[in-house]
Design an enzyme around this catalytic site. Structure first.
Site, PDB file in Angstrom:
ATOM      1  N   GLU A   1     131.427 -37.542 -17.806  1.00 43.25           N
ATOM      2  CA  GLU A   1     131.572 -36.790 -16.552  1.00 43.25           C
ATOM      3  C   GLU A   1     131.961 -37.706 -15.389  1.00 43.25           C
ATOM      4  OE1 GLU A   1     128.374 -33.378 -17.981  1.00 43.25           O
ATOM      5  OE2 GLU A   1     127.857 -34.641 -16.260  1.00 43.25           O
TER       6      GLU A   1
ATOM      7  N   ARG B   1     117.282 -35.273 -13.509  1.00 46.33           N
ATOM      8  CA  ARG B   1     116.958 -33.912 -13.976  1.00 46.33           C
ATOM      9  C   ARG B   1     115.572 -33.474 -13.501  1.00 46.33           C
ATOM     10  NH1 ARG B   1     120.659 -31.658 -17.362  1.00 46.33           N
ATOM     11  NH2 ARG B   1     119.215 -30.402 -18.576  1.00 46.33           N
TER      12      ARG B   1
ATOM     13  N   TYR C   1     133.566 -27.889 -18.126  1.00 48.90           N
ATOM     14  CA  TYR C   1     132.512 -27.131 -18.802  1.00 48.90           C
ATOM     15  C   TYR C   1     132.938 -26.636 -20.185  1.00 48.90           C
ATOM     16  CZ  TYR C   1     129.404 -27.073 -14.713  1.00 48.90           C
ATOM     17  OH  TYR C   1     128.541 -27.432 -13.698  1.00 48.90           O
TER      18      TYR C   1
ATOM     19  N   LYS D   1     127.189 -27.934  -5.813  1.00 48.41           N
ATOM     20  CA  LYS D   1     128.058 -26.822  -6.193  1.00 48.41           C
ATOM     21  C   LYS D   1     128.473 -25.958  -4.988  1.00 48.41           C
ATOM     22  CE  LYS D   1     126.171 -26.569 -10.885  1.00 48.41           C
ATOM     23  NZ  LYS D   1     125.730 -25.663 -11.981  1.00 48.41           N
TER      24      LYS D   1
ATOM     25  N   HIS E   1     124.606 -29.860 -10.169  1.00 45.29           N
ATOM     26  CA  HIS E   1     124.742 -30.201 -11.588  1.00 45.29           C
ATOM     27  C   HIS E   1     124.157 -31.590 -11.791  1.00 45.29           C
ATOM     28  CE1 HIS E   1     126.538 -30.928 -15.526  1.00 45.29           C
ATOM     29  NE2 HIS E   1     126.884 -32.113 -15.057  1.00 45.29           N
TER      30      HIS E   1
ATOM     31  N   PHE F   1     128.582 -16.687 -20.392  1.00 49.35           N
ATOM     32  CA  PHE F   1     128.696 -16.905 -18.944  1.00 49.35           C
ATOM     33  C   PHE F   1     129.838 -17.857 -18.577  1.00 49.35           C
ATOM     34  CE2 PHE F   1     125.407 -19.839 -20.563  1.00 49.35           C
ATOM     35  CZ  PHE F   1     125.933 -21.066 -20.172  1.00 49.35           C
TER      36      PHE F   1
ATOM     37  N   ASN G   1     123.348 -22.489  -8.969  1.00 50.61           N
ATOM     38  CA  ASN G   1     122.109 -23.269  -8.948  1.00 50.61           C
ATOM     39  C   ASN G   1     122.214 -24.606  -8.221  1.00 50.61           C
ATOM     40  OD1 ASN G   1     123.571 -24.552 -10.886  1.00 50.61           O
ATOM     41  ND2 ASN G   1     122.003 -24.498 -12.489  1.00 50.61           N
TER      42      ASN G   1
HETATM   43  P1  CMP Z   1     124.858 -26.992 -15.095  1.00 53.50           P
HETATM   44  O1  CMP Z   1     123.707 -27.935 -15.138  1.00 53.50           O
HETATM   45  O2  CMP Z   1     125.951 -27.285 -14.137  1.00 53.50           O
HETATM   46  O3  CMP Z   1     125.480 -26.843 -16.564  1.00 53.50           O
HETATM   47  C1  CMP Z   1     125.931 -25.648 -17.102  1.00 53.50           C
HETATM   48  C2  CMP Z   1     125.839 -24.505 -16.153  1.00 53.50           C
HETATM   49  O4  CMP Z   1     125.982 -23.222 -16.714  1.00 53.50           O
HETATM   50  C3  CMP Z   1     124.448 -24.479 -15.572  1.00 53.50           C
HETATM   51  O5  CMP Z   1     124.266 -25.556 -14.708  1.00 53.50           O
HETATM   52  C4  CMP Z   1     124.396 -23.114 -14.927  1.00 53.50           C
HETATM   53  O6  CMP Z   1     124.898 -23.095 -13.627  1.00 53.50           O
HETATM   54  C5  CMP Z   1     125.321 -22.325 -15.838  1.00 53.50           C
HETATM   55  N1  CMP Z   1     124.551 -21.368 -16.604  1.00 53.50           N
HETATM   56  C6  CMP Z   1     123.638 -21.631 -17.536  1.00 53.50           C
HETATM   57  N2  CMP Z   1     123.122 -20.479 -18.023  1.00 53.50           N
HETATM   58  C7  CMP Z   1     123.722 -19.478 -17.344  1.00 53.50           C
HETATM   59  C8  CMP Z   1     123.608 -18.085 -17.383  1.00 53.50           C
HETATM   60  N3  CMP Z   1     122.768 -17.466 -18.232  1.00 53.50           N
HETATM   61  N4  CMP Z   1     124.378 -17.349 -16.556  1.00 53.50           N
HETATM   62  C9  CMP Z   1     125.248 -17.972 -15.720  1.00 53.50           C
HETATM   63  N5  CMP Z   1     125.402 -19.318 -15.635  1.00 53.50           N
HETATM   64  C10 CMP Z   1     124.641 -20.054 -16.446  1.00 53.50           C
END
Ligand code: CMP
Length: 140
Positions: A128, A87, A51, A11, A117, A59, A114
């Site tokens: 995806e 994962r 998404y 990311k 993905h 969010f 984070n």
């Molecule tokens: P990802 O695995 O890419 O899939 C969905 C994404 O939503 C997740 O990683 C996070 O980056 C994001 N996400 C999930 N929960 C939150 C949250 N509470 N606030 C902001 N982003 C979130």
């Protein structure tokens, strides 16, 4: 039977922080083979589409803005039991809860930013992978 492919993105936060090489090394050390890869940037529209499953979440807007804020690395990874094993390698969505040594524990800043993905099911992995790559861009 468990599938052997998953989809990942490094990311914008991790790209900006210079972690592409270290994350790819962890992916290789984890026994995954990269069969497709591109360095690209998602438009807000494309990020929103990717998404869409989260569109009702509070969010969502923040997620779309962040995921289109800078370049990403998108890749298709192969390994037996790819979705689950990847994962495990990346750790929990919230880096504060990620196991030590996982990619998110090492490189993620927050639940939103984070670092990586990883697909959450074989079905979503297939969707995806097809979202980001044409069949001709996958090399086995
Ligand atoms: P990802 O695995 O890419 O899939 C969905 C994404 O939503 C997740 O990683 C996070 O980056 C994001 N996400 C999930 N929960 C939150 C949250 N509470 N606030 C902001 N982003 C979130």
């Amino acid at each position: 039977m468990k599938g052997n492919r998953t989809f990942t993105m490094i990311k914008p936060d991790a790209v900006k922080a210079g972690h592409i090489g270290a994350i790819l090394a962890k992916i290789n050390e984890g026994g995954f083979r990269i069969v497709a890869m591109k360095y690209t940037k998602l438009s807000a529209e494309k990020a929103g589409e990717f998404y869409a499953v989260h569109s009702a979440r509070p969010f969502y807007g923040e997620l779309v803005e962040f995921m289109s804020s800078g370049p990403i690395v998108a890749a298709i990874l192969e390994k037996d039991n790819a979705v689950e094993d990847f994962r495990t390698l990346i750790g929990a969505t919230n880096p504060a809860e990620a196991q030590p040594g996982t990619i998110r524990a090492l490189f993620a800043k927050s639940i939103g930013e984070n670092a990586v993905h990883g697909s959450d099911s074989d079905e979503n992995a297939a969707i995806e992978c097809a979202f980001h790559f044409a069949g001709t861009e996958i090399y086995k």
